[in-house]
Design an enzyme around this catalytic site. Structure first.
Site, PDB file in Angstrom:
ATOM      1  N   GLY A  38       0.895  -1.207   0.047  1.00 34.54           N
ATOM      2  CA  GLY A  38      -0.004   0.034  -0.024  1.00 34.54           C
ATOM      3  C   GLY A  38       0.574   1.277   0.110  1.00 34.54           C
ATOM      4  N   CYS A  65       5.702  -6.176   0.805  1.00 35.57           N
ATOM      5  CA  CYS A  65       5.952  -4.352   0.589  1.00 35.57           C
ATOM      6  C   CYS A  65       5.701  -3.827   2.132  1.00 35.57           C
ATOM      7  CB  CYS A  65       5.175  -3.729  -0.736  1.00 35.57           C
ATOM      8  SG  CYS A  65       5.656  -2.114  -0.955  1.00 35.57           S
ATOM      9  N   TYR A  66       4.436  -2.962   2.244  1.00 30.49           N
ATOM     10  CA  TYR A  66       4.000  -2.384   3.263  1.00 30.49           C
ATOM     11  C   TYR A  66       3.466  -3.462   4.311  1.00 30.49           C
ATOM     12  CZ  TYR A  66       0.828   0.486   6.443  1.00 30.49           C
ATOM     13  OH  TYR A  66       0.183   1.152   7.318  1.00 30.49           O
ATOM     14  N   HIS A 152       7.785  -6.710  -4.677  1.00 23.08           N
ATOM     15  CA  HIS A 152       6.457  -7.143  -5.123  1.00 23.08           C
ATOM     16  C   HIS A 152       6.548  -8.287  -5.990  1.00 23.08           C
ATOM     17  CE1 HIS A 152       3.726  -3.848  -4.070  1.00 23.08           C
ATOM     18  NE2 HIS A 152       4.916  -2.967  -4.207  1.00 23.08           N
ATOM     19  N   GLU A 154       4.475 -10.202  -7.124  1.00 27.36           N
ATOM     20  CA  GLU A 154       3.188 -10.577  -7.729  1.00 27.36           C
ATOM     21  C   GLU A 154       3.310  -9.934  -9.235  1.00 27.36           C
ATOM     22  OE1 GLU A 154       2.059  -6.662  -5.744  1.00 27.36           O
ATOM     23  OE2 GLU A 154       3.445  -8.483  -5.247  1.00 27.36           O
ATOM     24  N   ASP A 210     -12.401  -4.308 -23.170  1.00 27.81           N
ATOM     25  CA  ASP A 210     -13.469  -4.384 -22.007  1.00 27.81           C
ATOM     26  C   ASP A 210     -14.709  -4.312 -22.342  1.00 27.81           C
ATOM     27  OD1 ASP A 210     -10.983  -4.520 -20.528  1.00 27.81           O
ATOM     28  OD2 ASP A 210     -10.882  -2.372 -20.114  1.00 27.81           O
ATOM     29  N   LYS A 355      -6.866  -7.357 -17.278  1.00 27.92           N
ATOM     30  CA  LYS A 355      -6.917  -7.224 -18.690  1.00 27.92           C
ATOM     31  C   LYS A 355      -6.654  -8.701 -19.223  1.00 27.92           C
ATOM     32  CE  LYS A 355      -7.316  -3.574 -20.616  1.00 27.92           C
ATOM     33  NZ  LYS A 355      -8.483  -2.954 -21.002  1.00 27.92           N
TER      34      LYS A 355
END
Length: 500
Positions: A38, A65-66, A152, A154, A210, A355
């Site tokens: 965050g 991270c945070y 990160h 991910e 989208d 996406k």
């Protein structure tokens, strides 16, 4: 994004807010917990946190991270704001791989986005990795099955990130990878039918992947009770209005209503320079157009139109500050740009998807590949690719430059390699040049080619120099108002993909 990476590892995951009590969280009987990153500092007043009991419950836990900083601080470590920030690619030195970094080389490239730093691990934790700006970049307590990493894992720009997540899930937490995500379309079709009942809906169709996918999905659910509305707001790229009218109807057979609102949107944008003002004005005018279109659709006497279908995807929600504790980066016209007096009930089946997941749904629904793999294009269109006020003259200049870029990237077979390539007109900047021995004072344009998988992070794409040379030559020769072409080489973070 973390939840999706966990699902890719064939482990079921749910997202819950940090405000959920430890009792409620643990009542779900989780086999592992992940505390995400965050934008806050752990020392800020009102900074997001989780109940201390979460760290003491004996459930395997990964802090990212945070979350890494929260874990360290909660269990007696030290976190400081050193003034040395790390954003983007960083080299991590592996000190003690333990279970979570098992199989890692001595150094690996990781993706960082932080200001505060853990500089002392809690008691019982070993330091697994360090970087130039983070002396305690990874920690692990093998007995308590708790792990923290500053980077990160991910994001795809951490090449070994999925290995780390799978090591945590399989080796640290001991979870079997036996979950599969099948039947997304069937699940959403059922939900849409239950929500709409025997009612009617309209869908805002932009021509992007989208809105195309969500329209096909909702049509599968409710058939001809869906009417698609294509609002030509005058902010599209060259040839797009005609392409939408031709290709989408041909592919789906959906009922399509086209509304020419070019003058309405230009009038609403007159004098606006701030990108937030532009986005909100566009969002407001879209809704007004949809309201008018809904009244026209309902005039057939079959019934009112209550539902508005939108192709909102998760990155739109995140960047608009959706979710407890999320920072608002910019309003998206279909999220933060909606008016308060909205007259519709929203249906957003793609709201939790990224996406690449949306594209997978589109392929499964049978949409043409050319439509599914179209480069992302923002709903506000070229209005947020003009830095300054939007005028008809500036739109024509940008359309011409953009068309050249698209033609050259397709000719070089790069259109599937590049995530997208916004062309930005720096309309409030003028550049001195020389053409035909005459002095010119024209616009510069900025090329923003990026590689990404989900738009949450991105890196600038290394377009071959010969392709860049052709693009630059054609733009400065064929678009007389432009005399300079520049290349944006900024990753995300710190820069967003779109300039505005």
């Amino acid at each position: 994004m973390i939840a999706r990476r966990v699902r890719e590892a064939h482990v079921y995951s749910e997202i819950v807010p940090h405000t959920m009590s430890a009792a409620d969280m643990l009542s779900r009987d989780p086999v592992a917990l992940i505390v995400s990153g965050g934008p806050s500092s752990v020392y800020e007043e009102g900074a997001p946190t989780v109940d201390q009991e979460v760290f003491e419950a004996g459930v395997p836990l990964l802090g990212i991270c945070y979350g890494h900083q929260l874990l360290a601080r909660a269990l007696g470590g030290a976190v400081e704001k050193t003034g040395l920030r790390e954003y983007g690619r960083t080299e991590a030195e592996i000190v003690d791989p333990g279970a979570v970094l098992d199989g890692s080389p001595a150094t690996q490239t990781v993706w960082m986005s932080h200001g505060d730093t853990v500089n002392r691990a809690p008691e019982g934790f070993t330091v697994g990795a360090k970087t130039a700006g983070s002396p305690v970049a990874a920690i692990e307590d093998r007995d308590r099955r708790m792990v923290g990493v500053q980077w990160h894992p991910e994001v795809r720009h951490t090449p070994l990130g999925q290995d780390l997540l799978e090591n945590f899930l399989y080796r640290v937490a001991g979870i079997d990878p036996d979950w599969t995500n099948e039947g997304v379309i069937d699940e959403q079709v059922t939900r849409i039918r239950d929500r709409v009942g025997d009612g009617r809906a309209i869908c805002g169709l932009s021509g992007g992947v989208d809105s195309a996918v969500v329209a096909a999905l909702v049509q599968k659910a409710i058939g001809d009770r869906l009417t698609c509305i294509f609002v030509d707001h005058g902010l599209l790229r060259a040839g797009e209005a005609e392409q939408v009218e031709r290709d989408f109807v041909e592919a789906t057979g959906v009922r399509l209503v086209v509304r020419d609102a070019r003058r309405r949107f230009l009038d609403a944008l007159k004098g606006l320079v701030d990108p937030e003002d532009k986005r909100k004005a566009i969002g407001r005018e879209f809704i007004r157009e949809f309201e008018e279109a809904a009244r026209e659709v309902a005039s057939d006497g079959v019934g009112d139109v209550r539902f508005l279908v939108q192709g909102t995807v998760y990155p739109d929600v995140v960047e608009s500050g959706g979710g407890v504790g999320a920072a608002s980066i910019k309003s998206h016209h279909n999220v933060g740009g909606l008016p308060d007096d909205l007259q519709f009930d929203l249906i957003e089946p793609l709201r939790t998807l990224f996406k690449d997941e949306v594209r997978a749904v589109g392929i499964e629904l049978g949409l043409p590949e050319a439509m599914v793999w179209r480069h992302p294009f923002p709903g506000p269109g070229l209005a947020i690719r003009i830095i300054g006020e939007v005028t008809e003259e500036r739109l024509e200049v940008l359309r011409a430059a953009d068309l050249i870029v698209r033609e050259e990237l397709m000719a070089a077979d790069l259109d599937r390699e590049i995530w997208q390539c916004p062309v930005v007109l720096l309309a409030d900047v003028r550049s001195v040049g020389v053409q035909g021995d005459d002095r010119t004072y024209g616009y510069p344009v900025m090329l923003r080619p990026v590689s990404s998988e989900d738009a949450m992070t991105a890196d600038w794409y290394r377009v071959p120099h010969e392709v860049l040379a052709r693009i630059s030559t054609r733009i400065t020769n064929e678009v007389t108002e432009v005399n300079r072409v520049a290349l944006d080489v900024t990753s995300k973070p710190p820069g967003t993909i779109e300039w505005e």
